[in-house]
Design a protein around this motif. Sequence first.
Motif, PDB file in Angstrom:
ATOM      1  N   GLU A 125      38.247  17.769 -14.691  1.00 14.54           N
ATOM      2  CA  GLU A 125      37.385  18.842 -14.182  1.00 14.54           C
ATOM      3  C   GLU A 125      36.964  19.801 -15.287  1.00 14.54           C
ATOM      4  O   GLU A 125      35.892  20.401 -15.234  1.00 14.54           O
ATOM      5  CB  GLU A 125      38.106  19.608 -13.068  1.00 14.54           C
ATOM      6  CG  GLU A 125      37.215  20.597 -12.353  1.00 14.54           C
ATOM      7  CD  GLU A 125      37.883  21.265 -11.169  1.00 14.54           C
ATOM      8  OE1 GLU A 125      37.255  22.144 -10.568  1.00 14.54           O
ATOM      9  OE2 GLU A 125      39.039  20.913 -10.841  1.00 14.54           O
ATOM     10  N   SER A 141      42.869  29.328 -13.027  1.00 15.16           N
ATOM     11  CA  SER A 141      43.776  30.410 -12.638  1.00 15.16           C
ATOM     12  C   SER A 141      44.044  30.421 -11.131  1.00 15.16           C
ATOM     13  O   SER A 141      43.247  29.918 -10.340  1.00 15.16           O
ATOM     14  CB  SER A 141      43.189  31.767 -13.054  1.00 15.16           C
ATOM     15  OG  SER A 141      41.987  32.019 -12.351  1.00 15.16           O
ATOM     16  N   THR A 142      45.166  31.002 -10.767  1.00  7.87           N
ATOM     17  CA  THR A 142      45.460  31.274  -9.358  1.00  7.87           C
ATOM     18  C   THR A 142      44.656  32.507  -8.946  1.00  7.87           C
ATOM     19  O   THR A 142      44.609  33.504  -9.680  1.00  7.87           O
ATOM     20  CB  THR A 142      46.970  31.537  -9.164  1.00  7.87           C
ATOM     21  OG1 THR A 142      47.674  30.312  -9.375  1.00  7.87           O
ATOM     22  CG2 THR A 142      47.274  32.057  -7.769  1.00  7.87           C
ATOM     23  N   VAL A 143      44.006  32.432  -7.803  1.00  7.38           N
ATOM     24  CA  VAL A 143      43.164  33.546  -7.349  1.00  7.38           C
ATOM     25  C   VAL A 143      43.869  34.301  -6.224  1.00  7.38           C
ATOM     26  O   VAL A 143      44.283  33.701  -5.224  1.00  7.38           O
ATOM     27  CB  VAL A 143      41.790  33.040  -6.863  1.00  7.38           C
ATOM     28  CG1 VAL A 143      40.942  34.204  -6.352  1.00  7.38           C
ATOM     29  CG2 VAL A 143      41.066  32.311  -7.985  1.00  7.38           C
ATOM     30  N   LEU A 153      47.040  35.049  -1.295  1.00 13.17           N
ATOM     31  CA  LEU A 153      46.698  33.883  -2.102  1.00 13.17           C
ATOM     32  C   LEU A 153      45.425  33.235  -1.574  1.00 13.17           C
ATOM     33  O   LEU A 153      45.329  32.896  -0.406  1.00 13.17           O
ATOM     34  CB  LEU A 153      47.850  32.868  -2.071  1.00 13.17           C
ATOM     35  CG  LEU A 153      47.619  31.555  -2.826  1.00 13.17           C
ATOM     36  CD1 LEU A 153      47.504  31.811  -4.321  1.00 13.17           C
ATOM     37  CD2 LEU A 153      48.753  30.570  -2.538  1.00 13.17           C
ATOM     38  N   TYR A 154      44.438  33.064  -2.459  1.00 14.69           N
ATOM     39  CA  TYR A 154      43.166  32.428  -2.076  1.00 14.69           C
ATOM     40  C   TYR A 154      43.068  31.018  -2.653  1.00 14.69           C
ATOM     41  O   TYR A 154      42.657  30.094  -1.964  1.00 14.69           O
ATOM     42  CB  TYR A 154      41.994  33.274  -2.563  1.00 14.69           C
ATOM     43  CG  TYR A 154      40.645  32.663  -2.284  1.00 14.69           C
ATOM     44  CD1 TYR A 154      40.081  32.722  -1.011  1.00 14.69           C
ATOM     45  CD2 TYR A 154      39.924  32.019  -3.305  1.00 14.69           C
ATOM     46  CE1 TYR A 154      38.844  32.154  -0.743  1.00 14.69           C
ATOM     47  CE2 TYR A 154      38.687  31.450  -3.045  1.00 14.69           C
ATOM     48  CZ  TYR A 154      38.156  31.513  -1.776  1.00 14.69           C
ATOM     49  OH  TYR A 154      36.932  30.958  -1.519  1.00 14.69           O
ATOM     50  N   ARG A 155      43.464  30.857  -3.917  1.00 17.01           N
ATOM     51  CA  ARG A 155      43.436  29.534  -4.555  1.00 17.01           C
ATOM     52  C   ARG A 155      44.660  29.375  -5.432  1.00 17.01           C
ATOM     53  O   ARG A 155      44.940  30.207  -6.276  1.00 17.01           O
ATOM     54  CB  ARG A 155      42.184  29.377  -5.423  1.00 17.01           C
ATOM     55  CG  ARG A 155      42.067  27.999  -6.100  1.00 17.01           C
ATOM     56  CD  ARG A 155      40.897  27.943  -7.066  1.00 17.01           C
ATOM     57  NE  ARG A 155      41.161  28.724  -8.292  1.00 17.01           N
ATOM     58  CZ  ARG A 155      40.233  28.984  -9.210  1.00 17.01           C
ATOM     59  NH1 ARG A 155      38.992  28.596  -9.034  1.00 17.01           N
ATOM     60  NH2 ARG A 155      40.559  29.681 -10.298  1.00 17.01           N
ATOM     61  N   GLU A 156      45.388  28.308  -5.203  1.00 16.71           N
ATOM     62  CA  GLU A 156      46.573  28.033  -6.026  1.00 16.71           C
ATOM     63  C   GLU A 156      46.132  27.377  -7.320  1.00 16.71           C
ATOM     64  O   GLU A 156      45.384  26.402  -7.305  1.00 16.71           O
ATOM     65  CB  GLU A 156      47.546  27.150  -5.267  1.00 16.71           C
ATOM     66  CG  GLU A 156      48.910  27.091  -5.929  1.00 16.71           C
ATOM     67  CD  GLU A 156      49.957  26.441  -5.037  1.00 16.71           C
ATOM     68  OE1 GLU A 156      51.040  26.123  -5.549  1.00 16.71           O
ATOM     69  OE2 GLU A 156      49.671  26.239  -3.841  1.00 16.71           O
ATOM     70  N   GLY A 157      46.570  27.909  -8.437  1.00 19.67           N
ATOM     71  CA  GLY A 157      46.190  27.371  -9.733  1.00 19.67           C
ATOM     72  C   GLY A 157      47.362  27.355 -10.678  1.00 19.67           C
ATOM     73  O   GLY A 157      48.485  27.004 -10.311  1.00 19.67           O
TER      74      GLY A 157
END
Length: 203
Positions: free
Chosen positions: A152, A182-184, A194-198
């Motif tokens: 990606e 990144s984690t968002v 938590l919106y996006r796990e990164g």
Amino acid sequence: MLVSIHPDNPQPKLIQQMVDILEEGGVIIYPTDTVYGIGCDITNKKAVERVARIRGLDPAKAMFSFICQDISQVTDYSKTINNDVFRVMKHNLPGPFTFILNSNNKTPKILKNRKETIGVRIIDNNIVDALVRGLGRPILTASVKAEDEVAEYYTDPHEIYDKLGKQVDAVIDGGPGGNVASTVIVCTGDEAELYREGAGVLK
């Protein structure tokens, strides 16, 4: 221009060269603590629009984040941060996190979305830290995405230069990049969500 900057001890002369490019409205690609990023001075509207074009995005709809040097600078562009959110930010920054906050009137209009929120990062990377401090203002950041279906994100700065070098003013070689964004964390309400796990794990 491909410039090799030491990831642990960034050369002041080369950092100043990159800062000068940003001051003049240029666009650069640089390493972060997650994936390589592309960005510019957030106060330069034309440069922000240029980043959007390179990324194939509509400047009016693009949801860009920007890099601050510390939480104090974050508060220059956000509305009041409550104690719980401030505590989470303090425990996890600098680090691989993007915090979504309510923006204030100091945020450039081109960076505001319809919800009037902003994404901010304080990155654990010596090169980026030196750039932001040298500029004295936040730097816009967007991930450098790969064109193939396997990976990606580009992780090799030389490959990034081959693909995008002619579209930007400089590519910084700060070593191999990561391939996880990144984690968002959304902090527009009373609690951090938590919106996006990164790449990051909240403490």
